[in-house]
Design a protein around this motif. Structure first.
Motif, PDB file in Angstrom:
ATOM      1  N   UNK A   2      44.220  43.241  42.011  1.00 34.58           N
ATOM      2  CA  UNK A   2      43.168  42.694  41.158  1.00 34.58           C
ATOM      3  C   UNK A   2      42.469  41.527  41.841  1.00 34.58           C
ATOM      4  N   UNK A  15      40.150  42.877  44.390  1.00 33.73           N
ATOM      5  CA  UNK A  15      38.969  43.432  43.729  1.00 33.73           C
ATOM      6  C   UNK A  15      38.033  42.302  43.299  1.00 33.73           C
ATOM      7  N   UNK A  46      29.972  48.992  44.113  1.00 29.00           N
ATOM      8  CA  UNK A  46      29.194  48.490  42.989  1.00 29.00           C
ATOM      9  C   UNK A  46      28.368  47.275  43.412  1.00 29.00           C
ATOM     10  N   UNK A  49      34.652  48.189  43.903  1.00 28.98           N
ATOM     11  CA  UNK A  49      33.966  46.913  43.708  1.00 28.98           C
ATOM     12  C   UNK A  49      32.917  46.698  44.798  1.00 28.98           C
ATOM     13  N   UNK A  67      36.802  38.352  38.158  1.00 34.16           N
ATOM     14  CA  UNK A  67      37.773  38.208  37.063  1.00 34.16           C
ATOM     15  C   UNK A  67      39.076  38.909  37.372  1.00 34.16           C
ATOM     16  N   UNK A  68      40.167  38.322  36.882  1.00 36.78           N
ATOM     17  CA  UNK A  68      41.413  39.082  36.792  1.00 36.78           C
ATOM     18  C   UNK A  68      41.874  38.999  35.346  1.00 36.78           C
ATOM     19  N   UNK A  69      42.656  39.998  34.914  1.00 35.21           N
ATOM     20  CA  UNK A  69      43.016  40.110  33.501  1.00 35.21           C
ATOM     21  C   UNK A  69      44.478  39.733  33.267  1.00 35.21           C
ATOM     22  N   UNK A  75      29.222  39.499  36.256  1.00 39.17           N
ATOM     23  CA  UNK A  75      29.849  39.814  37.549  1.00 39.17           C
ATOM     24  C   UNK A  75      28.801  39.854  38.655  1.00 39.17           C
ATOM     25  N   UNK A  76      27.633  40.418  38.354  1.00 33.73           N
ATOM     26  CA  UNK A  76      26.572  40.517  39.374  1.00 33.73           C
ATOM     27  C   UNK A  76      26.079  39.146  39.830  1.00 33.73           C
ATOM     28  N   UNK A 124      44.081  45.327  34.887  1.00 29.94           N
ATOM     29  CA  UNK A 124      43.214  46.477  34.637  1.00 29.94           C
ATOM     30  C   UNK A 124      42.743  46.994  35.988  1.00 29.94           C
ATOM     31  N   UNK A 125      43.324  48.115  36.401  1.00 26.50           N
ATOM     32  CA  UNK A 125      42.883  48.748  37.647  1.00 26.50           C
ATOM     33  C   UNK A 125      42.642  50.224  37.349  1.00 26.50           C
ATOM     34  N   UNK A 174      29.463  41.564  30.425  1.00 21.73           N
ATOM     35  CA  UNK A 174      30.383  41.260  31.526  1.00 21.73           C
ATOM     36  C   UNK A 174      29.861  41.745  32.885  1.00 21.73           C
ATOM     37  N   UNK A 175      29.269  42.955  32.901  1.00 20.24           N
ATOM     38  CA  UNK A 175      28.821  43.483  34.201  1.00 20.24           C
ATOM     39  C   UNK A 175      27.686  42.659  34.791  1.00 20.24           C
TER      40      UNK A 175
END
Lengths: 624, 248
Positions: free
Chosen positions: B154, B157, B105, B102, B82-84, B76-77, B88-89, B72-73
């Motif tokens: 979210x 983010x 990162x 975010x 994504x939102x869940x 994302x890069x 999830x925060x 997943x990471x």
């Protein structure tokens, strides 16, 4: 080894497995239902042994006297367990997991001193079991009858427990609660009595496990902690909450241990290798291997979902001005202390500073990183031994002071690689295992680490030789270390650690490699614990394996939890209070452990958020 | 051009074919809704797109790069936000800090040991919070926010790494009916103005038919229909799946 020797070692292993299984099954049952990691379980095992000794002496060494004594000792242990559950643990089911652990450890201290008071410090070896005091010939060798009986007891108890759990209504409730405690509660199961019952049964098993062993092993004051680490290993290897798993693991570990003793010295490839020395570590090696391959143990299942909000930390704010002013004032007082106080106080303050650094480094990993380490002493010890050995063999003291922390960081790099693959109780147990491995290496490697005697003549360089000079060195290094660790928590790295704890799912979804971040955090915490260890070594002039032993790890946990895990300053306050208390109590009473244990219990019950948590709520009008 | 291309995706659990040979694509700036009754395979399908689950067969490509097999990471890069379904925060952080994480990162600054995290990319975080209407709550802890506001956080983010694809798993689940359209309108506006491709699953048909450009329908792991809201509304197979054969 001849085939007959193999057979005998195998039987020896099976005989030791039984008692281990009884105690482990008890712990596993209790953990499965209540989710409490009960350190005091080993104490009930110890009480079982002591009580059985006294009862058998009282009843007389007849078959009835012996078996009656064993049974009554077991029942008494069960009763004590039930009382402890009702009086103490019942109040703590809603408390954070680590605080429960702290309470059970306080019980360990109290019970140990109780045993010291009643039975005295001598080891007490029980009589041979009447009726089973002969040896029989097996494969041409003499083998004690009593050990054959023990071999039979394990499977019998396993069978009885299986019947109890699968064929009775109570057993069904226990299994339901192990599977999903909240669901069982929602379906109307009376949890209070179920928990008390499970505690009583578990304690009974521990008591009998201890009682039945008195013909083979004496009752001693150290047996509580030595059995508890063995039992943790068995339960974790077998899978938390799984009784057959505990049986399998007890057999596996006992048999491997027996073979290590049986093989003894081996000469191969030009080196002598002593397998018997391996016995202290072999179970932890087995555990490390099992956990890496099967993170939930041999027969365990991934732990049930823990629902409920848990305790959520407040956001990290910049320290308020009054707190900064208070810190600066404290620092100023510490700088002036050599002018104001005697040498004794200065040494005590030095200890407090060392343990403040140690406990802040532990907080770094168990608080913000959310990795519950039960074995932080490993890094303290590696730092201490690393520095002492570097001084003896390689370099001057000034350099050795920094070689120690590097050794600790290397240890953390190695152990951390395994640890970040686990979480929760399993992680805690693995950290404990690594600390025990480190301890037994240090304890047994006589030619290098000095074995149980440790190393002497570890003094600082001449210019740091005076108490005042060394105090200033300690003050400088501890303050710098603590401030650095705190600073890192305010930095992006510290936030990344907390992100991995708060929500691994979200952390991964915004590009954070949670394992790598935790690994790095583990190494940093190890580095600073190592610095504390190195400073400690030179302040005492000698070190012994005690610096790596379980009580040292637990002291760290007590300091962090006493101070309050949700605050940064808590671990410092906890270290100061704990070190000072320990010193004061030890000077004023022979029963310092019990006194300390009682104080911890009172504090845990009164301030479940730690001392600083209480202060903060009081003075900053924070909502509870 | 299609931002996301899914080809012949399949996944079985034991004997159950949860997702069976599903193919579709999402274009930049397009809002694609994935719907279907419970157990249709939406969540399984979703988790294969975002890297949480490995497909048995098939491929997922984002702007021509294969996503299958990536963590997943890593996904994302590449520019996938994504939102869940259940938010999830980071509960121990403030709203602003969640967005700052975010941003940090994204700039690969999370390894830094000494700068103060709360001072990094503060204005940028506030700008993102402004876009979702959460600027005035930046200092509050995420742990104390109302659920609808967490969903907004979210979203902020998810926008922090200027994604070109947004995966939203039931973006309005758990929200009050009035809030739902509001949040989806916000997501739709943001996506269209920044030309972001959006794939979302949703149970609220009102939200789906109001905001989606296109809809795909899953039933028993298979893609049974796709098209504009009007096409899907008129499709007899969709009616059968949702309403039962009674009305067919």
């Amino acid at each position: 080894m001849s085939s007959s020797a193999i057979a005998i070692q195998f039987l020896n292993g099976l005989a030791s497995a039984s008692s281990l299984f009884l105690v482990a099954a008890g712990l596993s049952l209790i953990f499965g239902v209540t989710r409490i990691v009960n350190f005091a379980h080993g104490s009930l095992y110890m009480l079982g042994a002591y009580m059985a000794y006294s009862l058998v002496e009282y009843f007389g060494r007849t078959p009835l006297g012996f078996w009656g004594g064993v049974m009554i000792a077991g029942l008494a242990a069960g009763l004590i367990g039930a009382v402890l559950e009702i009086v103490l643990l019942r109040r703590l089911y809603q408390a954070p997991e680590l605080l429960q652990l702290l309470a059970t450890f306080a019980l360990v201290l109290v019970i140990k001193d109780f045993a010291l008071w009643v039975w005295g410090p001598e080891d007490l070896l029980g009589p041979r079991a009447p009726g089973f005091d002969q040896a029989v010939a097996i494969a041409g060798r003499a083998f004690p009858e009593f050990d054959l009986l023990l071999i039979a007891i394990g499977p019998v108890v396993l069978g009885l427990l299986w019947l109890l759990l699968t064929r009775t209504r109570w057993g069904t409730l226990v299994r339901a609660a192990t599977e999903d405690r909240e669901m069982a509660g929602a379906l109307g199961v009376n949890q209070a009595w179920l928990f008390t019952g499970v505690f009583a049964l578990g304690s009974l098993l521990a008591g009998i496990g201890g009682a039945i062993n008195i013909p083979r092993e004496p009752a001693t004051l150290g047996m509580d902690l030595s059995i508890i680490s063995d039992v943790f290993v068995v339960v974790v290897v077998g899978g938390m909450g799984s009784i057959p798993g505990a049986f399998l693991a007890a057999l596996l570990i006992s048999v491997i241990k027996a073979f290590c003793i049986g093989i003894g010295e081996v000469h191969a490839f030009g080196i002598d290798f002593s397998f018997s020395k391996l016995t202290l570590v072999v179970e932890f090696i087995v555990m490390a291997i099992v956990l890496v391959i099967r993170p939930w143990g041999l027969l365990g299942r991934p732990s049930a979902v823990a629902r409920g909000p848990g305790t959520v930390e407040d956001p990290l704010r910049a320290p308020p001005r009054p707190l900064l002013a208070f810190g600066a004032a404290m620092l100023a007082i510490l700088v002036l202390m050599p002018l104001l106080s005697d040498a004794y106080t200065l040494v005590l303050l030095g200890d407090i500073l060392v343990f403040a650094l140690f406990s802040v480094s532990l907080h770094f990993i168990i608080g913000p990183a959310g990795m519950h380490s039960f074995g932080h002493a490993a890094y303290f010890g590696l730092g201490a031994y690393g520095a002492a050995l570097a001084l003896k063999h390689l370099m001057p003291m000034e350099a050795a002071l920094f070689a120690g922390p590097l050794a600790a960081a290397l240890g953390a790099l190695l152990f951390g690689w395994f640890c970040v693959r686990l979480s929760g109780v399993y992680l805690a147990m693995l950290t404990l295992a690594f600390a025990q491995i480190t301890w037994s290496i240090v304890f047994q490697w006589d030619t290098f680490t000095g074995g149980s005697n440790g190393l002497v003549d570890v003094w600082p360089a001449a210019w740091l030789g005076s108490k005042t000079a060394y105090y200033y060195l300690t003050l400088a290094l501890a303050t710098a270390g603590i401030l650095l660790l705190w600073r890192m928590l305010y930095a992006p790295f510290g936030y990344a650690l907390r992100a991995g704890r708060d929500s691994p799912l979200r952390a991964d979804a915004i590009g954070i490699d949670v394992r790598r971040t935790q690994w790095a955090g583990f190494v940093l915490a190890g580095l600073f614990a190592g610095l504390a260890g190195a400073v400690y070594a030179f302040s005492k002039g000698s070190i012994s394996p005690e610096v790596v032993a379980i009580p040292r790890s637990v002291d760290g946990l007590v300091m962090v939890l006493l101070g309050g895990i949700q605050t940064l300053t808590g671990p410092v306050a906890g270290a100061a209070v704990f070190t000072w208390l320990q010193d004061t109590i030890a000077r004023n009473t022979d029963f310092w452990r019990a006194t300390l244990g009682m104080i911890i219990l009172v504090l845990v019950l009164a301030f479940p958020r730690g001392v600083t948590g209480m202060l903060r709520r009081r003075f900053m009008r924070e909502p509870a | 051009m299609s931002a996301l291309v899914v080809k012949n995706l399949s996944k079985a659990y034991g004997g159950v074919q949860a997702v069976d040979d599903v193919s579709f694509s999402v274009a930049a700036g397009e809002l694609l809704a994935m719907i279907g009754p419970n157990g249709a395979g939406k969540t399984t399908c979703f988790n294969m797109l975002n890297g949480q689950l490995a497909p048995d067969t098939g491929s997922v490509e984002f702007e021509g790069r294969r996503l299958t097999g990536l963590a997943p990471r890593a996904i994302w890069r590449l520019g996938v936000g994504r939102t869940f379904q259940i938010t999830a925060t980071f509960a121990s952080m403030t709203v602003r800090e969640n967005v700052q994480m975010a941003l940090l990162s994204h700039r690969r600054r999370l390894g830094a040991l000494f700068p103060v995290a709360a001072h990094q990319y503060r204005d940028e975080a506030d700008a993102l919070l402004g876009r979702v209407g959460m600027r005035d709550q930046a200092e509050r802890a995420c742990a104390v926010l109302a659920y609808g506001n967490l969903k907004r956080v979210e979203l902020a983010v998810a926008l922090a790494n200027t994604p070109r694809l947004l995966l939203m798993d039931e973006p309005t689940a758990g929200m009050a009916p009035g809030e739902r359209n509001e949040l989806m309108q916000l997501a739709a506006d943001l996506a269209r103005s920044s030309n972001i491709a959006v794939l979302f699953t949703e149970h609220d048909m009102d939200v789906v038919f109001t905001h989606a450009d296109r809809i795909i329908v899953l039933a028993q792991g298979r893609l049974i229909a796709q098209g504009t809201p009007a096409d899907v509304r008129a499709d007899p197979r969709v009616r059968e799946v949702y309403l039962g054969s009674l009305h067919a």
